[in-house]
Design an enzyme around this catalytic site. Sequence first.
Site, PDB file in Angstrom:
ATOM      1  N   ASP A  14       0.831  -1.198   0.000  1.00  0.00           N
ATOM      2  CA  ASP A  14       0.000   0.000   0.000  1.00  0.00           C
ATOM      3  C   ASP A  14       0.871   1.257   0.000  1.00  0.00           C
ATOM      4  O   ASP A  14       1.972   1.262   0.551  1.00  0.00           O
ATOM      5  CB  ASP A  14      -0.893  -0.009   1.247  1.00  0.00           C
ATOM      6  CG  ASP A  14      -2.052   0.958   1.150  1.00  0.00           C
ATOM      7  OD1 ASP A  14      -2.331   1.449   0.036  1.00  0.00           O
ATOM      8  OD2 ASP A  14      -2.676   1.237   2.192  1.00  0.00           O
ATOM      9  N   GLY A  17       0.345   5.297  -4.692  1.00  0.00           N
ATOM     10  CA  GLY A  17      -0.221   6.557  -5.172  1.00  0.00           C
ATOM     11  C   GLY A  17       0.134   7.727  -4.290  1.00  0.00           C
ATOM     12  O   GLY A  17       0.488   8.809  -4.779  1.00  0.00           O
ATOM     13  N   ARG A  18       0.035   7.527  -2.970  1.00  0.00           N
ATOM     14  CA  ARG A  18       0.367   8.617  -2.042  1.00  0.00           C
ATOM     15  C   ARG A  18       1.845   8.972  -2.106  1.00  0.00           C
ATOM     16  O   ARG A  18       2.219  10.139  -1.982  1.00  0.00           O
ATOM     17  CB  ARG A  18      -0.028   8.207  -0.615  1.00  0.00           C
ATOM     18  CG  ARG A  18      -1.522   8.313  -0.346  1.00  0.00           C
ATOM     19  CD  ARG A  18      -1.877   7.756   1.011  1.00  0.00           C
ATOM     20  NE  ARG A  18      -1.812   6.300   1.015  1.00  0.00           N
ATOM     21  CZ  ARG A  18      -1.563   5.570   2.099  1.00  0.00           C
ATOM     22  NH1 ARG A  18      -1.315   6.168   3.254  1.00  0.00           N
ATOM     23  NH2 ARG A  18      -1.552   4.257   2.033  1.00  0.00           N
ATOM     24  N   TRP A  19       2.681   7.970  -2.301  1.00  0.00           N
ATOM     25  CA  TRP A  19       4.124   8.208  -2.445  1.00  0.00           C
ATOM     26  C   TRP A  19       4.375   9.150  -3.615  1.00  0.00           C
ATOM     27  O   TRP A  19       5.176  10.088  -3.515  1.00  0.00           O
ATOM     28  CB  TRP A  19       4.821   6.874  -2.677  1.00  0.00           C
ATOM     29  CG  TRP A  19       6.310   6.917  -2.851  1.00  0.00           C
ATOM     30  CD1 TRP A  19       7.255   6.826  -1.884  1.00  0.00           C
ATOM     31  CD2 TRP A  19       7.022   7.071  -4.096  1.00  0.00           C
ATOM     32  NE1 TRP A  19       8.521   6.901  -2.429  1.00  0.00           N
ATOM     33  CE2 TRP A  19       8.401   7.052  -3.791  1.00  0.00           C
ATOM     34  CE3 TRP A  19       6.630   7.213  -5.423  1.00  0.00           C
ATOM     35  CZ2 TRP A  19       9.384   7.173  -4.763  1.00  0.00           C
ATOM     36  CZ3 TRP A  19       7.604   7.340  -6.403  1.00  0.00           C
ATOM     37  CH2 TRP A  19       8.962   7.317  -6.072  1.00  0.00           C
ATOM     38  N   HIS A  31       3.242   3.602  -8.872  1.00  0.00           N
ATOM     39  CA  HIS A  31       3.076   2.176  -9.169  1.00  0.00           C
ATOM     40  C   HIS A  31       4.332   1.601  -9.829  1.00  0.00           C
ATOM     41  O   HIS A  31       4.717   0.457  -9.558  1.00  0.00           O
ATOM     42  CB  HIS A  31       1.860   1.975 -10.073  1.00  0.00           C
ATOM     43  CG  HIS A  31       0.565   2.340  -9.413  1.00  0.00           C
ATOM     44  ND1 HIS A  31       0.173   1.826  -8.199  1.00  0.00           N
ATOM     45  CD2 HIS A  31      -0.419   3.197  -9.793  1.00  0.00           C
ATOM     46  CE1 HIS A  31      -1.006   2.329  -7.862  1.00  0.00           C
ATOM     47  NE2 HIS A  31      -1.386   3.158  -8.807  1.00  0.00           N
ATOM     48  N   SER A  59      -6.970  -5.430  -5.638  1.00  0.00           N
ATOM     49  CA  SER A  59      -8.119  -6.100  -5.034  1.00  0.00           C
ATOM     50  C   SER A  59      -9.333  -6.030  -5.951  1.00  0.00           C
ATOM     51  O   SER A  59      -9.392  -5.221  -6.885  1.00  0.00           O
ATOM     52  CB  SER A  59      -8.455  -5.451  -3.688  1.00  0.00           C
ATOM     53  OG  SER A  59      -9.148  -4.237  -3.882  1.00  0.00           O
ATOM     54  N   LEU A 125      11.482 -20.277  -4.015  1.00  0.00           N
ATOM     55  CA  LEU A 125      10.495 -19.344  -3.477  1.00  0.00           C
ATOM     56  C   LEU A 125       9.264 -19.390  -4.362  1.00  0.00           C
ATOM     57  O   LEU A 125       9.376 -19.373  -5.590  1.00  0.00           O
ATOM     58  CB  LEU A 125      11.063 -17.917  -3.446  1.00  0.00           C
ATOM     59  CG  LEU A 125      10.095 -16.790  -3.056  1.00  0.00           C
ATOM     60  CD1 LEU A 125       9.678 -16.930  -1.592  1.00  0.00           C
ATOM     61  CD2 LEU A 125      10.730 -15.421  -3.299  1.00  0.00           C
ATOM     62  N   ARG A 153       1.662  -4.896   6.260  1.00  0.00           N
ATOM     63  CA  ARG A 153       0.978  -3.880   5.464  1.00  0.00           C
ATOM     64  C   ARG A 153       1.770  -2.586   5.532  1.00  0.00           C
ATOM     65  O   ARG A 153       2.070  -2.079   6.617  1.00  0.00           O
ATOM     66  CB  ARG A 153      -0.450  -3.625   5.939  1.00  0.00           C
ATOM     67  CG  ARG A 153      -1.127  -2.545   5.091  1.00  0.00           C
ATOM     68  CD  ARG A 153      -2.608  -2.477   5.261  1.00  0.00           C
ATOM     69  NE  ARG A 153      -3.178  -1.546   4.267  1.00  0.00           N
ATOM     70  CZ  ARG A 153      -4.412  -1.586   3.825  1.00  0.00           C
ATOM     71  NH1 ARG A 153      -5.243  -2.514   4.277  1.00  0.00           N
ATOM     72  NH2 ARG A 153      -4.841  -0.718   2.929  1.00  0.00           N
ATOM     73  N   ARG A 159      -5.475  -2.565   8.490  1.00  0.00           N
ATOM     74  CA  ARG A 159      -6.601  -3.457   8.213  1.00  0.00           C
ATOM     75  C   ARG A 159      -6.170  -4.448   7.134  1.00  0.00           C
ATOM     76  O   ARG A 159      -5.209  -4.216   6.409  1.00  0.00           O
ATOM     77  CB  ARG A 159      -7.827  -2.670   7.766  1.00  0.00           C
ATOM     78  CG  ARG A 159      -7.586  -1.757   6.567  1.00  0.00           C
ATOM     79  CD  ARG A 159      -8.858  -1.024   6.155  1.00  0.00           C
ATOM     80  NE  ARG A 159      -8.596  -0.098   5.067  1.00  0.00           N
ATOM     81  CZ  ARG A 159      -8.291   1.186   5.221  1.00  0.00           C
ATOM     82  NH1 ARG A 159      -8.227   1.697   6.447  1.00  0.00           N
ATOM     83  NH2 ARG A 159      -8.067   1.963   4.181  1.00  0.00           N
ATOM     84  N   SER A 161      -8.236  -5.506   4.563  1.00  0.00           N
ATOM     85  CA  SER A 161      -8.802  -5.115   3.268  1.00  0.00           C
ATOM     86  C   SER A 161      -9.124  -6.317   2.373  1.00  0.00           C
ATOM     87  O   SER A 161      -8.752  -6.354   1.199  1.00  0.00           O
ATOM     88  CB  SER A 161      -7.862  -4.141   2.539  1.00  0.00           C
ATOM     89  OG  SER A 161      -7.729  -2.939   3.277  1.00  0.00           O
TER      90      SER A 161
END
Length: 213
Positions: A14, A17-19, A31, A59, A125, A153, A159, A161
């Site tokens: 998460d 976008g805010r970054w 992204h 999601s 992995l 997260r 949360r 989500s």
Amino acid sequence: MEQSTSLHVAIIMDGNGRWATRRGLPRGAGHRAGAEAVRRVVTAAPDFGITALTLYAFSADNWKRPQAEIFILMRLFARYLQREVAPLSEQGVRLSVVGRRDRLPVPLVTAIAGAEHATAGGTRLHVRLAVDYSGRAAIRAGALLPDVDLVIRTGGEQRLSDFLLWESAYAELSFTDRMWPDFYAADLAAALTDFQTRERRFGALPSPTRAAG
């Protein structure tokens, strides 16, 4: 840090976008930076004893986002799969995509099939990329994954989500304010170090040694 035992770690990636917004950049730039963080974490994970890594990329509810942003994300997913398939195979990484595919663009579905086929032999992995994923829908469909040991997260929210709801029944949770594009191997190591200090009782009483301490 001391190497962990075999672990299934899940990460809600998460804050892309805010970054970007905080830097005066378009959300798409966040992204793209997030894709670089995926590469860093996937490369580092086996050295920490992680054998399964599930990454929440998109999601089922993310379809509510602006169409322009969704278009960028879908194109980025396809390009990532096409570009990373050879390095992943060389590193012994198996890549799977979980979630619905009927709503994804055809080029992305094709890229998913190609990446899964090319990396099917990886044993070091297992990376699962959750795209158009819903934990509730997975439970209804019986499309469940192995139990998760640790959920991380990024981005400051606390949360799940709709992510791996069944599989995370007894998972330890780790939340960080760090945005996903700024997440590095050292951050993964810190979360695992904290994880190793927790006593996982699965409903039982604390061990006598722990309780006495």
